[in-house]
Design an enzyme around this catalytic site. Sequence first.
Site, PDB file in Angstrom:
ATOM      1  CB  SER A 119      -0.905   0.019   1.240  1.00 32.68           C
ATOM      2  OG  SER A 119      -1.728   1.170   1.258  1.00 32.68           O
ATOM      3  NE  ARG A 368      -3.258  -7.310  -3.491  1.00 29.47           N
ATOM      4  CZ  ARG A 368      -4.373  -7.859  -3.985  1.00 29.47           C
ATOM      5  NH1 ARG A 368      -4.689  -7.665  -5.245  1.00 29.47           N
ATOM      6  NH2 ARG A 368      -5.141  -8.605  -3.232  1.00 29.47           N
ATOM      7  CB  THR A 404      -5.045   0.564   6.282  1.00 27.45           C
ATOM      8  OG1 THR A 404      -4.226   0.339   5.134  1.00 27.45           O
ATOM      9  CG2 THR A 404      -4.553  -0.304   7.431  1.00 27.45           C
ATOM     10  CB  CYS A 565       0.646  -8.179 -16.880  1.00 29.24           C
ATOM     11  SG  CYS A 565       1.614  -9.133 -15.679  1.00 29.24           S
ATOM     12  CB  CYS A 590       2.118 -14.124 -10.953  1.00 27.89           C
ATOM     13  SG  CYS A 590       0.537 -13.522 -10.328  1.00 27.89           S
ATOM     14  CB  CYS A 593      -1.281  -7.101  -9.081  1.00 29.50           C
ATOM     15  SG  CYS A 593      -1.454  -7.371 -10.859  1.00 29.50           S
ATOM     16  CB  CYS A 596      -4.306 -10.758 -15.671  1.00 32.01           C
ATOM     17  SG  CYS A 596      -4.118 -11.909 -14.284  1.00 32.01           S
TER      18      CYS A 596
END
Length: 621
Positions: A119, A368, A404, A565, A590, A593, A596
């Site tokens: 984050s 992310r 959060t 991506c 990968c 996140c 895709c």
Amino acid sequence: LIIFLKKLICSTVKCIRALKTVQAEHAPPQHYTWRRDCSSAVMPRITSHYTIFPRDKDPRWEGVEMERFADEADVVIVGGGPAGLSAAIRLKQLAKEQEKELRVCLVEKASQIGAHTLSGACLEPSALNELFPDWKERGAPLNTPVTEDLFSILTEKYRIPVPMLPGLPMNNHGNYIVRLGHFVHWLGEQAEELGVEIYPGYAAAEVLFHEDGSVKGIATNDVGIAKDGSPKDVFERGMELHAKVTLFGEGCHGHLAKQLYRQFNLRENCEPQTYAIGLKELWVIDEKKCRPGRVEHSVGWPLNRNTYGGSFLYHLNEGEPLVALGFVVGLDYTNPYLSPFREFQRWKHHPFVAKTLEGGNRIAYGARALNEGGYQCLPKVTFPGGMLIGCSPGFMNVPKIKGTHTAMKSGMLAAEAIFPKVTAEDPASETAGLHIPEYEDNLKKSWIWKELYAVRNIRPSFHNYFGLYGGMVYTGVFYWILRGKEPWTLKHAGLDSAQLKPAKECTPIEYPKPDGKLSFDLLSSVALSGTNHEGDQPPHLTLKDDSIPVANNLAIYDGPEQRFCPAGVYEYVPLETGEGMRLQINAQNCVHCKTCDIKDPSQNINWVVPEGSGGPAYNGL
């Protein structure tokens, strides 16, 4: 079917027509090899995962022991993020206060708590103050209180400062700049001290159900499966965790939450969720340039006015001159040639940004997806045997760029609704898994609901002719003056996957080459994420139909997955014969996140969990 295709396929056009015919007739590709065009090249199947090709139809699995060990708990929690850990902590706090025995088990797919957490992060401490009023004495890693807010509109060469008025969502007075992975790791330590059983490295792969349809618990992923989908000699079945209530806090676009939406029709009365992708780097900069506590945000260049997005640059106080910087792009963008990663790299060359980074050293990278739908897109969050918490249903406050505090509060509210039910000597429930609608009722009475309702129109207000600037005017007039009390609720554009225009209608974007000082290539960036997966396992980026990427995504949209991506997972490469292209999936890259799964215009990609402990290894992102 193969003979029929051989006769029919005499040109590339005819091949595509044949594949569409097969798709229309719902004939799943059960064969191990298939043809993309009229050439003689035979390609291996891309997808080998059991969710697409069931094991009971695969002779290689005959005689393999498939029984799973099962364990019981009062509450099972999926996901060791802020929501899941806050729920676990609050449950054990209540049990301690009322001297009750309560078994709480939490599973987390990362190798350790916080390793998959990413984050910005500028933390609003409201929920933390409620959970641990003595968090400072407990050593919570909140080391950098915000001292300064800067907001800018960027043109290609200049910065237009925008005053940060009191009451605007992005005013960060009283907040803290944190490394969220470290904060989550600290929450994990607090949970363990209270007696929560935490199992990192165990990915929840399947939702289990009672005969009456209520959620029974989850099963963790199997291990020891070869890339072609066959069992290895070291194959081990996952285990089952059963509970009275299961909390799903997987984060944005959780793969189990997707199943629950369908199973219980949870999205019946809300809009489709809309998302963004956030990319982040951590830099060590010249100490003279570091201003601990400074928060910088910008909108505008390099994005055009009709592409939602912006940047952040936070100055940390962590014992060395660190800055956390990142770029967010709404996944409702329309140009298939846009690359969020390259927009991020280009942004760092703006004179206002470059002056901070020049002479510095990049030490971490990650990405992310983020929920951006807000109030309009919240699903029903309770169902027999389970609940959705945190970013899984989408409690992020987009104008604040914060989720959060709301994630933590949702977990706490879930725990407070669950506790009296699971500890009742004679629990009253119509289902085998407890249904606790009080959680949703409490959410609607909480500050989460008020906060999200007040800002509900800011994100969709950008869908106008003036785009960014129209949205800013709307925010200034209706939010700053009316505080979200306007008697209407604007709608989002719809599914992000439906927003791309065909490539022939769009202009390709020419991105400058990275200079290796401020901007970098994709693969060297992924290397900084610490990402690793067991190579000999079925790709967890599964395709419902292996023929669609070339026939649809490449043919119509020029293969947008190779640009959206942020980890170089998807590549279109020439066939060995040189005739035509094929999709190559580099699943080892990968970073989990989920972009895709969200943005694929064919909705053909289904992200599922890899073997436990796989994925990025973020250190305080």
